[in-house]
Design a protein around this motif. Structure first.
Motif, PDB file in Angstrom:
ATOM      1  N   CYS A 255       1.196  -1.018  -0.203  1.00  0.00           N
ATOM      2  CA  CYS A 255      -0.147   0.090  -0.151  1.00  0.00           C
ATOM      3  C   CYS A 255       1.243   1.394   0.150  1.00  0.00           C
ATOM      4  N   LEU A 256       0.548   2.353  -0.479  1.00  0.00           N
ATOM      5  CA  LEU A 256       1.392   3.140  -0.824  1.00  0.00           C
ATOM      6  C   LEU A 256       0.339   4.471   0.519  1.00  0.00           C
ATOM      7  N   ARG A 257       1.848   5.152   0.510  1.00  0.00           N
ATOM      8  CA  ARG A 257       0.978   6.607   2.220  1.00  0.00           C
ATOM      9  C   ARG A 257       1.735   7.537   1.132  1.00  0.00           C
ATOM     10  N   VAL A 258       1.397   8.837   0.649  1.00  0.00           N
ATOM     11  CA  VAL A 258       1.850   9.444  -0.249  1.00  0.00           C
ATOM     12  C   VAL A 258       1.565  10.888   1.396  1.00  0.00           C
ATOM     13  N   ASN A 259       2.684  11.394   1.596  1.00  0.00           N
ATOM     14  CA  ASN A 259       2.917  12.238   2.621  1.00  0.00           C
ATOM     15  C   ASN A 259       2.546  14.131   1.976  1.00  0.00           C
ATOM     16  N   GLY A 280       4.083  -2.450   9.785  1.00  0.00           N
ATOM     17  CA  GLY A 280       4.603  -4.016   8.135  1.00  0.00           C
ATOM     18  C   GLY A 280       5.981  -4.677   8.109  1.00  0.00           C
ATOM     19  N   GLY A 281       6.020  -5.017   6.954  1.00  0.00           N
ATOM     20  CA  GLY A 281       7.520  -5.887   7.000  1.00  0.00           C
ATOM     21  C   GLY A 281       7.882  -5.088   6.120  1.00  0.00           C
ATOM     22  N   MET A 282       8.310  -3.896   5.541  1.00  0.00           N
ATOM     23  CA  MET A 282       9.399  -2.730   5.049  1.00  0.00           C
ATOM     24  C   MET A 282       8.728  -2.338   3.755  1.00  0.00           C
ATOM     25  N   THR A 283       9.771  -0.940   4.282  1.00  0.00           N
ATOM     26  CA  THR A 283       8.877   0.683   3.750  1.00  0.00           C
ATOM     27  C   THR A 283      10.250   0.549   2.987  1.00  0.00           C
ATOM     28  N   VAL A 308      19.981  11.040  -1.529  1.00  0.00           N
ATOM     29  CA  VAL A 308      20.806  10.810  -2.257  1.00  0.00           C
ATOM     30  C   VAL A 308      19.556  11.024  -3.453  1.00  0.00           C
ATOM     31  N   PRO A 309      20.288  12.013  -4.855  1.00  0.00           N
ATOM     32  CA  PRO A 309      19.288  11.902  -5.533  1.00  0.00           C
ATOM     33  C   PRO A 309      19.231  10.567  -6.805  1.00  0.00           C
ATOM     34  N   ASN A 310      17.706  10.478  -6.787  1.00  0.00           N
ATOM     35  CA  ASN A 310      17.346   8.805  -7.137  1.00  0.00           C
ATOM     36  C   ASN A 310      17.586   7.462  -6.587  1.00  0.00           C
ATOM     37  N   ALA A 311      17.285   8.178  -4.985  1.00  0.00           N
ATOM     38  CA  ALA A 311      17.799   6.879  -4.428  1.00  0.00           C
ATOM     39  C   ALA A 311      16.443   6.753  -3.544  1.00  0.00           C
ATOM     40  N   PHE A 312      16.112   5.507  -3.573  1.00  0.00           N
ATOM     41  CA  PHE A 312      15.031   4.994  -2.344  1.00  0.00           C
ATOM     42  C   PHE A 312      15.558   5.159  -1.021  1.00  0.00           C
ATOM     43  N   ILE A 313      14.922   5.344  -0.042  1.00  0.00           N
ATOM     44  CA  ILE A 313      15.600   4.950   1.405  1.00  0.00           C
ATOM     45  C   ILE A 313      14.582   3.685   2.250  1.00  0.00           C
ATOM     46  N   ILE A 314      15.141   2.929   2.943  1.00  0.00           N
ATOM     47  CA  ILE A 314      14.630   0.843   3.012  1.00  0.00           C
ATOM     48  C   ILE A 314      14.202   0.741   4.600  1.00  0.00           C
ATOM     49  N   VAL A 337       9.172  19.332  10.948  1.00  0.00           N
ATOM     50  CA  VAL A 337       8.499  20.008   9.210  1.00  0.00           C
ATOM     51  C   VAL A 337       9.580  21.574   9.274  1.00  0.00           C
ATOM     52  N   ASN A 338       9.364  22.629   8.525  1.00  0.00           N
ATOM     53  CA  ASN A 338      10.129  22.981   8.024  1.00  0.00           C
ATOM     54  C   ASN A 338       9.351  24.367   7.843  1.00  0.00           C
ATOM     55  N   PRO A 339       9.923  25.645   8.204  1.00  0.00           N
ATOM     56  CA  PRO A 339       8.922  26.671   8.189  1.00  0.00           C
ATOM     57  C   PRO A 339       9.005  27.690   6.935  1.00  0.00           C
ATOM     58  N   THR A 340       9.574  27.613   5.907  1.00  0.00           N
ATOM     59  CA  THR A 340       9.560  28.125   4.436  1.00  0.00           C
ATOM     60  C   THR A 340       8.720  27.113   3.468  1.00  0.00           C
ATOM     61  N   GLN A 341       8.888  25.811   4.088  1.00  0.00           N
ATOM     62  CA  GLN A 341       9.109  24.639   2.518  1.00  0.00           C
ATOM     63  C   GLN A 341       7.652  23.684   2.464  1.00  0.00           C
ATOM     64  N   ASP A 342       6.771  23.355   2.199  1.00  0.00           N
ATOM     65  CA  ASP A 342       5.849  21.852   1.681  1.00  0.00           C
ATOM     66  C   ASP A 342       7.006  20.777   1.811  1.00  0.00           C
ATOM     67  N   ARG A 343       6.893  19.663   1.740  1.00  0.00           N
ATOM     68  CA  ARG A 343       7.516  18.282   1.472  1.00  0.00           C
ATOM     69  C   ARG A 343       6.653  17.244   0.982  1.00  0.00           C
ATOM     70  N   VAL A 344       6.883  16.748   0.213  1.00  0.00           N
ATOM     71  CA  VAL A 344       6.078  15.466  -0.100  1.00  0.00           C
ATOM     72  C   VAL A 344       6.873  14.018  -0.284  1.00  0.00           C
ATOM     73  N   SER A 345       6.614  12.885   0.144  1.00  0.00           N
ATOM     74  CA  SER A 345       7.654  11.861   0.081  1.00  0.00           C
ATOM     75  C   SER A 345       6.430  10.945  -0.472  1.00  0.00           C
ATOM     76  N   LEU A 346       6.828   9.182  -0.697  1.00  0.00           N
ATOM     77  CA  LEU A 346       5.909   8.854  -1.521  1.00  0.00           C
ATOM     78  C   LEU A 346       6.429   7.442  -0.677  1.00  0.00           C
ATOM     79  N   ALA A 347       5.388   6.364   0.322  1.00  0.00           N
ATOM     80  CA  ALA A 347       5.770   5.653   1.133  1.00  0.00           C
ATOM     81  C   ALA A 347       5.179   4.190   0.829  1.00  0.00           C
ATOM     82  N   MET A 348       6.347   3.436   0.152  1.00  0.00           N
ATOM     83  CA  MET A 348       5.298   1.944  -0.522  1.00  0.00           C
ATOM     84  C   MET A 348       5.139   1.382   1.415  1.00  0.00           C
ATOM     85  N   PHE A 349       4.711   0.469   1.709  1.00  0.00           N
ATOM     86  CA  PHE A 349       4.871  -0.386   2.558  1.00  0.00           C
ATOM     87  C   PHE A 349       4.559  -2.240   2.264  1.00  0.00           C
ATOM     88  N   TYR A 350       5.899  -2.943   2.255  1.00  0.00           N
ATOM     89  CA  TYR A 350       5.346  -3.625   1.651  1.00  0.00           C
ATOM     90  C   TYR A 350       4.871  -5.242   2.798  1.00  0.00           C
TER      91      TYR A 350
END
Length: 403
Positions: A255-259, A280-283, A308-314, A337-350
């Motif tokens: 399942c995917l959680r977009v933050n 879960g098992g792994m993110t 790191v650019p173009n890397a996934f965090i496991i 959280v950041n005082p001036t910038q929004d942030r988007v991340s995608l977490a796939m839960f395996y």
């Protein structure tokens, strides 16, 4: 139920909820810029839902009290034990190059295996590059979700979620009344097994979102399978042990959680996501390239991960900690959280298929190292966090006491 505001509908329940609402959001509702954006969801949440993005865009200078964390949990150095919140910017999680993981050079393959083994045993987190997923697809996935969160609130509210499945557009975890909330919104959807995949519940706007996220999810699930094979080998198990324990290729849970972490006027008082280990098992996390936010606990310190650019965090989840009999351990992490910038991340839960029994692998249970955890389905396990929200490692640690 939606709160009623007419005099004829006043009762004890209504008064109670209105009182909570007043305490938490008084600074918000008295701001004329935000009154038109406040939408209360007719769901089974314990209090009215207010979208954090709407709060951030209202121009408020201070956050409502229901987002202010206790002093010991704030991302500052003002605690009574400052070393417990120290951030060492010179340390990062391991970076592993997957270029040779399927190559013919045995020495290079063994080096990758060794690096994965050390990361799983010692850190619980690592980043991977040369993982085989197209960089443009990764970029597109983040872009379409950022477009979604920038849509008018009324459009997003069509996908408002409830605690029964959490699938859809949400702003809180857990159903505990009066909980201190996190400074984030999210969208949660199921991808695997296919029987749970319902694209009608996925946003139709932007128009490319469903296609992009389907392609992205397919590739990330494949990557998850390859990583599980490496973990199984390193544990001395059959290559397909963990994947089969999760239900196999067709029945694994994913399942995917977009933050979406909006900018925050008082980032030292709150968190985008409270400290927790993943149930879960792994993110497999696709982080924001420009704004750091993920912090990982290492001893008494919090390390801010530098993507790191173009890397996934496991990272290891609680279910792999259970199946490995704590040879691999899930690790507490949180989001600032950041005082001036929004942030988007995608977490796939395996994750394991929800109704499968999860327990330590028999091959890893000995007289010297008996089973540390009782058998339990993933459905039973994740109910805890769905009810209480993020709670550090309290859940998995409580299991060991049951043996």
């Amino acid at each position: 139920p939606t709160l009623a505001y007419s005099q004829s509908h006043y009762n004890k329940t209504t008064i109670f909820f209105k009182f909570l609402f007043f305490l938490c959001f008084s600074s918000f509702i008295h701001n004329p810029k935000t009154q038109t954006k406040m939408i209360t969801c007719a769901q089974t949440w314990p209090e009215p839902i207010v979208r954090v993005q709407s709060l951030a865009e209202s121009g408020l200078n201070s956050i409502p009290s229901c987002y202010i964390k206790p002093l010991s949990q704030r991302p500052t150095k003002t605690n009574s034990t400052p070393q417990n919140d120290h951030i060492d910017i010179n340390i990062n999680i391991p970076l592993i190059d997957f270029e040779h993981v399927s190559g013919e050079d045995q020495v290079l393959r063994e080096t990758v295996l060794k690096n994965v083994s050390e990361a799983c045993r010692e850190c619980g987190f690592f980043q991977v590059v040369n993982h085989g997923i197209d960089h443009e697809l990764m970029k597109s996935a983040k872009e379409v979700w950022r477009e979604f969160f920038n849509l008018p609130l009324e459009v997003k509210e069509e996908f408002a979620n409830s605690p029964s499945t959490y699938e859809g557009y949400g702003s809180r975890l857990g159903v505990k009344k009066g909980a201190i909330l996190d400074w984030s919104d999210y969208f949660f959807l199921h991808y695997m097994p296919p029987s749970l995949r319902n694209q009608a519940k996925w946003p139709a706007l932007p128009s490319s979102l469903r296609k992009v996220i389907d392609e992205y999810s397919e590739e990330v699930v494949k990557l998850g399978g390859r990583i599980l094979e490496l973990m199984s080998k390193n544990l001395g198990l059959k290559e397909d042990f963990l994947r089969n324990s999760f239900g196999g290729e067709d029945e694994v849970g994913a399942c995917l959680r977009v933050n979406f972490y909006p900018k925050c006027p008082q980032p030292d008082l709150t968190l985008g996501l409270s400290s927790h280990s993943d149930p879960g098992g792994m993110t497999i996390l696709l982080p924001d390239d420009f704004v750091s936010g993920l912090q990982v606990r290492k001893g008494n310190d919090w390390i801010t991960v530098k993507p790191v650019p173009n890397a996934f965090i496991i990272n290891i989840g609680d279910q792999i900690q259970v199946m490995s009999n704590a040879i691999y351990k899930s690790v507490e992490h949180r989001v600032i959280v950041n005082p001036t910038q929004d942030r988007v991340s995608l977490a796939m839960f395996y994750n394991p298929k929800s109704d499968l029994i999860i327990q330590p692998a028999k091959e890893l249970v000995t007289k010297e190292r008996p089973a540390l955890y009782p058998p339990m389905t993933y459905d039973e396990y994740r109910l805890y966090i769905r009810m209480k929200g993020p709670c550090g490692k309290a859940q998995v640690e409580s299991l060991a006491s049951q043996i």
